[in-house]
Design a protein around this motif. Structure first.
Motif, PDB file in Angstrom:
ATOM      1  N   ILE A   5     -63.885 -23.943   8.055  1.00  0.00           N
ATOM      2  CA  ILE A   5     -64.588 -22.615   7.475  1.00  0.00           C
ATOM      3  C   ILE A   5     -65.908 -23.111   7.322  1.00  0.00           C
ATOM      4  CG2 ILE A   5     -64.555 -20.805   5.817  1.00  0.00           C
ATOM      5  CD1 ILE A   5     -62.314 -20.370   7.907  1.00  0.00           C
ATOM      6  N   VAL A  14     -62.751 -19.555  -0.287  1.00  0.00           N
ATOM      7  CA  VAL A  14     -61.739 -20.406   0.179  1.00  0.00           C
ATOM      8  C   VAL A  14     -61.484 -21.345  -0.929  1.00  0.00           C
ATOM      9  CG1 VAL A  14     -61.659 -20.089   2.485  1.00  0.00           C
ATOM     10  CG2 VAL A  14     -62.906 -21.870   1.607  1.00  0.00           C
ATOM     11  N   ARG A  19     -57.734 -23.244  -1.332  1.00  0.00           N
ATOM     12  CA  ARG A  19     -57.078 -23.395  -0.035  1.00  0.00           C
ATOM     13  C   ARG A  19     -57.820 -24.357   0.972  1.00  0.00           C
ATOM     14  NH1 ARG A  19     -56.057 -20.591   4.191  1.00  0.00           N
ATOM     15  NH2 ARG A  19     -57.831 -19.031   4.129  1.00  0.00           N
ATOM     16  N   TYR A  75     -55.146 -19.089   7.750  1.00  0.00           N
ATOM     17  CA  TYR A  75     -55.217 -17.770   6.795  1.00  0.00           C
ATOM     18  C   TYR A  75     -53.552 -17.170   6.962  1.00  0.00           C
ATOM     19  CZ  TYR A  75     -56.366 -12.951   5.681  1.00  0.00           C
ATOM     20  OH  TYR A  75     -56.206 -11.724   5.044  1.00  0.00           O
ATOM     21  N   GLU A  76     -53.589 -16.920   5.769  1.00  0.00           N
ATOM     22  CA  GLU A  76     -52.087 -16.226   5.474  1.00  0.00           C
ATOM     23  C   GLU A  76     -51.871 -14.745   5.616  1.00  0.00           C
ATOM     24  OE1 GLU A  76     -48.535 -16.123   1.729  1.00  0.00           O
ATOM     25  OE2 GLU A  76     -50.199 -17.384   1.768  1.00  0.00           O
ATOM     26  N   TYR A  77     -51.246 -14.324   6.744  1.00  0.00           N
ATOM     27  CA  TYR A  77     -51.113 -13.030   6.970  1.00  0.00           C
ATOM     28  C   TYR A  77     -50.095 -12.278   6.106  1.00  0.00           C
ATOM     29  CZ  TYR A  77     -53.748 -13.680  11.037  1.00  0.00           C
ATOM     30  OH  TYR A  77     -55.125 -13.952  11.962  1.00  0.00           O
ATOM     31  N   VAL A 128     -58.050 -13.449  12.572  1.00  0.00           N
ATOM     32  CA  VAL A 128     -58.850 -14.224  11.456  1.00  0.00           C
ATOM     33  C   VAL A 128     -59.217 -15.495  12.029  1.00  0.00           C
ATOM     34  CG1 VAL A 128     -59.209 -14.931   8.986  1.00  0.00           C
ATOM     35  CG2 VAL A 128     -57.654 -12.591   9.590  1.00  0.00           C
ATOM     36  N   ASN A 129     -60.611 -15.851  12.089  1.00  0.00           N
ATOM     37  CA  ASN A 129     -61.002 -17.229  12.736  1.00  0.00           C
ATOM     38  C   ASN A 129     -62.270 -17.511  11.765  1.00  0.00           C
ATOM     39  OD1 ASN A 129     -62.981 -15.648  13.762  1.00  0.00           O
ATOM     40  ND2 ASN A 129     -61.955 -15.885  15.797  1.00  0.00           N
ATOM     41  N   TYR A 133     -64.574 -15.250   9.013  1.00  0.00           N
ATOM     42  CA  TYR A 133     -64.920 -15.669   7.453  1.00  0.00           C
ATOM     43  C   TYR A 133     -66.417 -15.637   7.491  1.00  0.00           C
ATOM     44  CZ  TYR A 133     -60.335 -17.534   5.692  1.00  0.00           C
ATOM     45  OH  TYR A 133     -59.263 -17.524   5.179  1.00  0.00           O
ATOM     46  N   GLU A 141     -61.140 -13.218   2.848  1.00  0.00           N
ATOM     47  CA  GLU A 141     -60.328 -14.254   1.894  1.00  0.00           C
ATOM     48  C   GLU A 141     -59.499 -13.376   0.861  1.00  0.00           C
ATOM     49  OE1 GLU A 141     -58.363 -17.769   0.921  1.00  0.00           O
ATOM     50  OE2 GLU A 141     -59.578 -17.059   2.733  1.00  0.00           O
ATOM     51  N   SER A 144     -55.916  -8.378   2.273  1.00  0.00           N
ATOM     52  CA  SER A 144     -54.693  -8.523   3.261  1.00  0.00           C
ATOM     53  C   SER A 144     -55.030  -8.100   4.564  1.00  0.00           C
ATOM     54  CB  SER A 144     -53.626  -7.927   2.612  1.00  0.00           C
ATOM     55  OG  SER A 144     -53.266  -8.338   1.086  1.00  0.00           O
TER      56      SER A 144
END
Length: 240
Positions: A5, A14, A19, A75-77, A128-129, A133, A141, A144
């Motif tokens: 990122i 982040v 993270r 990234y946490e979906y 999300v890439n 971001y 970030e 959701s």
């Protein structure tokens, strides 16, 4: 899965969410918000490596890294059920949005307008890439994102939870004349093709943004922003 990122605001976000695994900073670059980035990284005992600009350019794929790149966990979906529990009742669904800059811009507006989450389809959609971001200035970030197999089925789930579904299309009703209060999910179609037939027919109402110039359409992220802030305006007026 790890990813890079880059850019000061995305990296700060982040870092706030803890993270970041490693941080790479351009040699001799200690101006402005870089000092804040250093401070956040040191608080978390994150390894900071100084590199030359050429190396950072390679890590950022030629993107504008502003002198900082972070290696982060993927990234946490989220799950749909999780974001509708105790939510504000504001969601946006994107049907086959393929441009990461559109997704990033929509995420930035959604976060600012107090939306709970963004729903995207599993297929034919950008995920999300790093570009998302960057274009969201790190806002992705703080909102959701849910991946769903079938958006038409998802619409039915939302209806059972009390949501009204409004699809955006040029042939719809002027959004200024539509009651957008309560639990709302806006649906924005593909950049070129708009809303697909199956999704469109499952919406409760189709709404549009009136056009008075020679250009008869808006970029997906512009249209989404206008409609999201109209939802916010109407619901804020209820509180007053």
């Amino acid at each position: 899965m790890k990813e890079y990122i880059y850019g000061r605001n995305p990296v700060i976000e982040v870092l706030k969410n803890k993270r970041v695994d490693k941080l790479y900073v351009q040699k001799g670059n200690f101006e402005g918000s870089i000092r804040k980035i250093y401070a956040l990284a040191k608080e978390q005992n994150i390894l900071i490596t100084e590199l030359n600009k050429k190396k950072l350019d390679e890590m950022a794929g030629g993107g504008n890294h502003q002198g900082v790149v972070a290696l982060v966990s993927g990234y946490e979906y989220r799950k749909l059920e999780d974001i509708i529990k105790g939510s504000s009742g504001r969601l946006i669904m994107l049907e086959k949005i393929e441009d990461p800059h559109n997704l990033g811009a929509i995420a930035r507006s959604a976060e600012a307008a107090g939306f709970d989450g963004i729903i995207i389809p599993k297929h034919k959609s950008v995920y999300v890439n790093d570009a998302v971001y960057k274009s969201s200035a790190g806002a992705i970030e703080n909102i959701s994102v849910v991946i769903e197999n079938n958006l038409s089925n998802t619409i039915e789930k939302l209806k059972k939870e009390g949501y009204w579904i409004y699809g955006a299309d040029m042939e719809g009703k002027n959004y200024n004349r539509v009651d957008l209060r309560g639990k709302v999910c806006l649906v924005i179609g593909n950049e070129g093709k708009g809303l697909g037939h199956s999704v469109k027919k499952n919406c409760d109402e189709i709404i549009s943004i009136p056009m008075y110039g020679k250009i008869n359409s808006l970029n997906a992220s512009c249209a989404a922003s206008i409609l999201m802030f109209e939802v916010l305006r109407q619901n804020e007026e209820v509180k007053i």
